[in-house]
Design a protein around this motif. Structure first.
Motif, PDB file in Angstrom:
ATOM      1  N   SER A 277       0.911  -1.441   0.170  1.00 19.46           N
ATOM      2  CA  SER A 277      -0.140  -0.220   0.433  1.00 19.46           C
ATOM      3  C   SER A 277       0.764   1.562  -0.124  1.00 19.46           C
ATOM      4  O   SER A 277       1.120   2.292   1.236  1.00 19.46           O
ATOM      5  CB  SER A 277      -0.953   0.161   1.457  1.00 19.46           C
TER       6      SER A 277
ATOM      7  N   GLY B 107      -3.354   0.599  -3.698  1.00 20.52           N
ATOM      8  CA  GLY B 107      -4.485   1.821  -3.102  1.00 20.52           C
ATOM      9  C   GLY B 107      -3.413   2.255  -1.905  1.00 20.52           C
ATOM     10  O   GLY B 107      -2.248   1.655  -1.474  1.00 20.52           O
TER      11      GLY B 107
ATOM     12  N   GLN C 274      -8.246   1.403   1.674  1.00 23.52           N
ATOM     13  CA  GLN C 274      -7.893   1.177   0.226  1.00 23.52           C
ATOM     14  C   GLN C 274      -8.281  -0.526   0.224  1.00 23.52           C
ATOM     15  O   GLN C 274      -8.828  -1.262  -0.359  1.00 23.52           O
ATOM     16  CB  GLN C 274      -7.964   1.343  -1.075  1.00 23.52           C
TER      17      GLN C 274
ATOM     18  N   GLN D 283      -9.910  -2.792   2.215  1.00 26.00           N
ATOM     19  CA  GLN D 283     -11.255  -2.818   1.781  1.00 26.00           C
ATOM     20  C   GLN D 283     -11.226  -4.192   0.747  1.00 26.00           C
ATOM     21  O   GLN D 283     -12.083  -4.900   0.292  1.00 26.00           O
ATOM     22  CB  GLN D 283     -11.485  -1.256   1.349  1.00 26.00           C
ATOM     23  N   LYS D 284     -10.556  -3.976  -0.186  1.00 25.93           N
ATOM     24  CA  LYS D 284     -10.756  -4.735  -1.270  1.00 25.93           C
ATOM     25  C   LYS D 284      -9.949  -6.328  -1.582  1.00 25.93           C
ATOM     26  O   LYS D 284     -10.171  -6.604  -1.912  1.00 25.93           O
ATOM     27  CB  LYS D 284      -9.199  -4.253  -2.479  1.00 25.93           C
TER      28      LYS D 284
END
Length: 431
Positions: free
Chosen positions: A22, A53, A57, A60-61
């Motif tokens: 990330s 991301g 992110q 979440q992904k």
């Protein structure tokens, strides 16, 4: 010895896998270098490094990808996602993975503060600590000397006095911060041994109540509010650049509360007389270790043994001392093992000053290490704390009211987390 370790492991069929991280900037460059180094060092397995991301992110992904059976084999998840990942049922504990594939790892060599944060109730690692940071105090000693300050502040009262002297000689921004709860709430409390929540900050079992609206944190934040009102501590948004690190590196601010990972930007500025210290403590307080921030690597379920053999080989590669040192030199993140920390301290002049201060901060207590918060839905608590503290700083409520409101919101989040992960007919799972 690292090469012999790799050669001693039985060869498995070759496999390719994805690793999600990330980062941007120097950290992203270091990750790419590590991935390329692994692929070049052996031809059996290949890792493909992907940047989905930001920390939020990526988490979440990862959740969405797992539900769709499209998850990566290895993913970097930031520190506040640790408890969610532990209880998710979606991971293969890293200590199991390494043992299953014939790697002997000295898990006791990890720094005590890191080990206490990332291990389960049996003291075993569910994830691999990777990029570790902590909070430190950056100082422009040239500005301090101009204000007649020759002793660097080790306590909050000394820091306040230094800020007053800087202000008296015309320094409009003595001390700057982005008012991040990671520093002002989590780091400050842990360093002075003040728990944020019950159940040993969520390490004994799932926490039920927050405690930060009383005791040390309340007194500290009332102090912060006073500093803010007297323009001794300036919020990042009020500086010319709007960014706390940049406000320090351009010379607008004389002192900075920031992460060890800010070193790359600070060092590029070429400030003369730069110094880095562990965060201050209150006079008379015993210093405990600070909180390891950053992220760790999680192995996801759903792959065959060939892929897991490849992931284990990559993890063994990342643990090698020379690769830990590469990450430290290029990014300002901290080493994770005592062996590498000792090597760096023996050669401190060749490493970032923030790393040296960070090692001192993480390894401050020779006794039982202090534990940072490992709590459910903690990112949402950070938001609630920030919203209420900002209204207090704006003069719309007092700090006690702000923290009480944030605590009530936090308690509701803890209750929702318990209902999610600990049904009424079963005991709350331990770390």
């Amino acid at each position: 010895m690292a090469l012999l370790l790799v050669l001693a492991v039985p060869r498995a069929q070759s496999a390719n896998f994805e690793f999600w991280s990330s980062h941007s900037g120097p950290m992203a460059q270091a990750v790419r270098q590590l991935c390329a180094g692994f692929n070049t060092a052996q031809k059996q397995h290949q890792v493909r490094c992907v940047t989905p991301g930001s920390y939020e992110q990526t988490m979440q992904k990862t959740i969405a990808a797992y539900r769709a059976a499209q998850q990566p084999a290895l993913v970097e998840i930031y520190d506040v996602g640790t408890l969610d990942m532990m209880l998710s049922g979606a991971i293969v504990p890293v200590h199991q993975l390494m043992a299953a594939h014939g790697y002997h790892v000295d898990w006791q060599d990890y720094l005590p503060a890191i080990r206490s944060y990332y291990t389960d109730a049996k003291g075993q690692f569910d994830s691999l600590p990777f990029n570790v940071s902590t909070a430190v105090l950056y100082l422009n000693t040239a500005r301090l000397q101009q204000a007649g300050i020759n002793t660097l502040p080790a306590t909050w009262s000394e820091l306040e006095q230094a800020a007053r002297q800087l202000r008296a000689v015309g320094q409009t921004c003595p001390l700057v911060s982005d008012f991040n709860p990671w520093i002002l709430l989590e780091q400050v409390s842990t360093i002075e041994g003040a728990p944020l929540a019950d159940q040993d900050n969520g390490h004994r079992s799932l926490a039920t109540h927050y405690l930060f609206d009383q005791g040390l944190h309340l007194r500290f934040m009332q102090q912060v509010q006073r500093w803010h009102q007297q323009h001794l501590l300036v919020e990042a948004a009020a500086t010319r650049t709007g960014r706390h690190t940049l406000a320090f590196t351009t010379g607008e601010c004389a002192m900075l509360l920031d992460s060890t990972s800010a070193w790359h930007a600070v060092a590029r500025s070429g400030l003369p007389g730069l110094a880095v210290l562990p965060l201050p403590v209150h006079a008379g307080s015993a210093r405990h270790n600070s909180v390891p921030g950053g992220a760790s690597l999680w192995v996801m379920k759903g792959f065959d043994d060939q892929v897991y053999a490849a992931v284990a080989a990559f993890i063994a590669y990342l643990q090698q001392p020379q690769n830990q040192r590469l990450l430290v030199r290029q990014t300002g993140y901290l080493p994770v093992t005592r062996q590498v920390a000792a090597q760096i301290m023996d050669d401190a002049g060749h490493y970032p000053a923030s790393v040296v201060a960070g090692i001192h901060s993480l390894d401050a207590n020779a006794g039982q290490p202090g534990v940072g918060p490992r709590l459910g839905f903690f990112p949402q608590l950070r938001l609630a704390w920030t919203e209420q503290v900002q209204t207090a700083l704006a003069g719309q409520q007092d700090m006690a009211s702000a923290l009480a409101k944030a605590r009530r919101r936090g308690d509701a989040l803890l209750q929702r987390f318990r209902l999610t992960y600990a049904p009424a007919d079963s005991p709350a799972p331990q770390r």
